[in-house]
Scaffold this active site. Structure first.
Site, PDB file in Angstrom:
ATOM      1  N   HIS A  82      60.008 -19.948 -49.108  1.00  0.00           N
ATOM      2  CA  HIS A  82      61.005 -19.681 -50.145  1.00  0.00           C
ATOM      3  C   HIS A  82      60.770 -20.603 -51.323  1.00  0.00           C
ATOM      4  CE1 HIS A  82      64.848 -18.649 -51.965  1.00  0.00           C
ATOM      5  NE2 HIS A  82      64.968 -19.938 -52.235  1.00  0.00           N
ATOM      6  N   ASP A 161      77.350 -14.593 -48.061  1.00  0.00           N
ATOM      7  CA  ASP A 161      76.676 -15.316 -49.145  1.00  0.00           C
ATOM      8  C   ASP A 161      76.822 -14.568 -50.461  1.00  0.00           C
ATOM      9  OD1 ASP A 161      74.821 -17.351 -50.306  1.00  0.00           O
ATOM     10  OD2 ASP A 161      73.607 -15.561 -50.588  1.00  0.00           O
ATOM     11  N   ARG A 168      81.315 -18.545 -56.542  1.00  0.00           N
ATOM     12  CA  ARG A 168      80.894 -19.864 -57.058  1.00  0.00           C
ATOM     13  C   ARG A 168      80.471 -19.762 -58.516  1.00  0.00           C
ATOM     14  NH1 ARG A 168      76.246 -20.905 -53.333  1.00  0.00           N
ATOM     15  NH2 ARG A 168      75.843 -22.662 -54.714  1.00  0.00           N
ATOM     16  N   SER A 183      73.352 -21.473 -48.528  1.00  0.00           N
ATOM     17  CA  SER A 183      73.116 -20.152 -49.098  1.00  0.00           C
ATOM     18  C   SER A 183      71.648 -19.743 -48.907  1.00  0.00           C
ATOM     19  CB  SER A 183      73.494 -20.197 -50.586  1.00  0.00           C
ATOM     20  OG  SER A 183      72.994 -19.091 -51.291  1.00  0.00           O
ATOM     21  N   LYS A 187      69.856 -16.995 -45.755  1.00  0.00           N
ATOM     22  CA  LYS A 187      69.077 -15.783 -46.049  1.00  0.00           C
ATOM     23  C   LYS A 187      67.732 -15.807 -45.324  1.00  0.00           C
ATOM     24  CE  LYS A 187      70.331 -16.466 -50.358  1.00  0.00           C
ATOM     25  NZ  LYS A 187      70.855 -16.441 -51.716  1.00  0.00           N
TER      26      LYS A 187
HETATM   27  N1  URA Z   1      69.932 -19.751 -54.870  1.00  0.00           N
HETATM   28  C1  URA Z   1      70.614 -19.261 -53.837  1.00  0.00           C
HETATM   29  O1  URA Z   1      70.151 -18.371 -53.141  1.00  0.00           O
HETATM   30  N2  URA Z   1      71.829 -19.765 -53.543  1.00  0.00           N
HETATM   31  C2  URA Z   1      72.376 -20.740 -54.276  1.00  0.00           C
HETATM   32  O2  URA Z   1      73.477 -21.162 -53.959  1.00  0.00           O
HETATM   33  C3  URA Z   1      71.665 -21.244 -55.374  1.00  0.00           C
HETATM   34  C4  URA Z   1      70.438 -20.731 -55.652  1.00  0.00           C
END
Ligand code: URA
Ligand code: CA
Length: 434
Positions: A82, A161, A168, A183, A187
């Site tokens: 990632h 999320d 947020r 977050s 994923k």
């Molecule tokens: N990228 C994400 O996937 N989540 C976040 O909270 C910030 C950046």
């Protein structure tokens, strides 16, 4: 349980239990906990942070909110990568076949670009015929056969999320290390990875503007991964200038092919080898990162990684002649403009986010989620930080199918600073492993 008690607990910096976090995320996903209460606790977390246990529990509660991809039918350790998002970051196009070429399965789900940052899925679509939608069965079959497949995100992964990130975004609680870390990790875990390599970017083009913040985020994510049984490592890499020379989808495919042929830009090649070593090592190749790296270097040199790229492209419907006839096969822009240096010196800075935004305005990126992109558009940097230039030298070439606005040309010019001397940039700031 009552949400007000959890809010007050966090407000007084007390630790939430696993049961409390599970209950909260489940209620929020099912909409029995309203947005206003969730936003209050997000703000309490923003100010008071979370303990290690809270971060891991929050991550796994988010994972449990939706579908989880089961990759157990794929033999071997599935390693995912990632990146926190950069400008001109073509690493996945190179890493996926490179890591697969040493025998580690790469079953990757990637996203599209937004704003100044690009996305792997858009880049792959610059190859004529390439399709990013495979059924789950086709996806697993492809990885078992070729060791690599890359698809767009599908399915109902981590709905908690999606809701929380949107909340947020409008409540000033995006920039919280525990919330970002959970977050991102939720994923990756929901996508079925056994092991995870994180490229945390720092600098003008990155989410984390300084190395200290990036390190804190990387450490939080590595800790979450390892505490929930997913081996995780991280690299903190520079994103003050764009990665490589090309920014834009088709241009970056060409750059990836050059890199797989062993002729890539130095920074891009090095980052791929560093990230690739971690992926290969976690996937069981070699007894050390150095051994894993040697194997990857061999496969860049002997053409094996390029061969795997070709098989990968072909198996997802793409035109494999892109490897030999790159110029003819990739989309071509109707318009091309050069940006010249107006004085001599050394390139001292190339402001990544500004260059990324200029590429977006040329059509290479999306202003909003629904914008259509021009796969041929983008910026090619002929000079990078540390390069010497003479007045009149071409600094960059801009490509677009729209007429190229003079303002975009100016933006590129004022964001490639030429001075008497330049401080060298550090590409890899740190490696984080537990
Ligand atoms: N990228 C994400 O996937 N989540 C976040 O909270 C910030 C950046
Ligand atoms: Ca690039």
């Amino acid at each position: 349980m009552r949400m007000i008690d959890l809010i007050e607990k966090k407000q007084h910096n007390k630790e939430l239990t696993k049961q409390e976090i599970d209950w909260m995320i489940k209620g929020y996903t099912e909409e029995s906990i309203p947005e206003y209460q969730m936003s209050a606790i997000a703000m309490a977390i923003y100010f008071n942070g979370m303990t290690k246990d809270e971060r891991s529990n929050l991550t796994m509660a988010i994972v449990a909110s939706g579908e989880q991809i089961d990759l157990s039918e794929i033999a071997g350790i599935k390693v995912d990568k990632h990146s926190t998002g950069g400008v001109g970051d073509t690493t996945t196009l190179i890493l996926a076949p490179l890591v697969a070429s040493v025998g580690v399965p790469v079953a990757k789900m990637s996203g599209r670009g937004l704003g100044h940052t690009g996305g792997t899925i858009d880049k792959l679509e610059a190859i004529p015929g390439f399709h990013v939608e495979l059924s789950k069965e086709e996806f697993i079959k492809s990885v078992n056969r070729n060791k690599v497949a890359v698809v767009g995100q599908s399915g109902n992964l981590t709905p908690a999320d999606k809701k929380l990130y949107a909340l947020r975004d409008v409540t000033g609680t995006v920039e919280s290390i525990p919330l970002i870390a959970s977050s991102i990790m939720s994923k990756k875990i929901a996508s079925g990875a056994d092991a995870i390599v994180l490229d945390v970017k720092t600098g003008a083009g990155a989410f984390m503007k300084n190395v200290g913040q990036a390190k804190e985020l990387a450490e939080a994510m590595v800790e979450i991964g390892n505490s929930v049984g997913r081996q995780t490592m991280a690299v903190i890499s520079d994103m003050s200038q764009p990665l490589g020379n090309a920014i834009g989808n088709g241009l970056e495919v060409e750059e990836a092919i050059e890199t797989l042929k062993g002729n890539g830009p130095k920074d891009l090649t090095e980052l791929c080898l560093v990230l690739g070593s971690q992926m290969a090592y976690l996937g069981g190749v070699g007894d050390s990162l150095e051994e894993a790296r040697t194997k990857l270097e061999e496969n860049l040199q002997n053409g094996k990684a390029l061969e795997v790229f070709k098989v990968f492209v072909g198996s997802q419907g793409g035109d494999t002649s892109v490897v030999e006839r790159t110029d003819e096969v990739l989309p071509k822009a109707a318009n091309k403009v050069e940006v010249q240096a107006d004085h001599s010196g050394v390139i001292s800075t190339i402001v990544a986010d500004q260059i990324g935004l200029a590429a977006m305005r040329l059509g290479a990126g999306r202003e909003t989620k629904d914008s259509k992109i021009d796969l041929a558009a983008g910026v090619y940097l002929h000079k990078k930080v540390g390069d010497t230039v003479k007045a009149g030298d071409v600094l960059a070439t801009l490509y677009s199918n729209k007429p190229i606005d003079h303002n975009v040309k100016e933006t590129i010019k004022i964001n490639m600073h030429i001075e008497e001397k330049a401080e060298p940039l550090t590409l890899i700031h740190e490696i984080i492993q537990k």
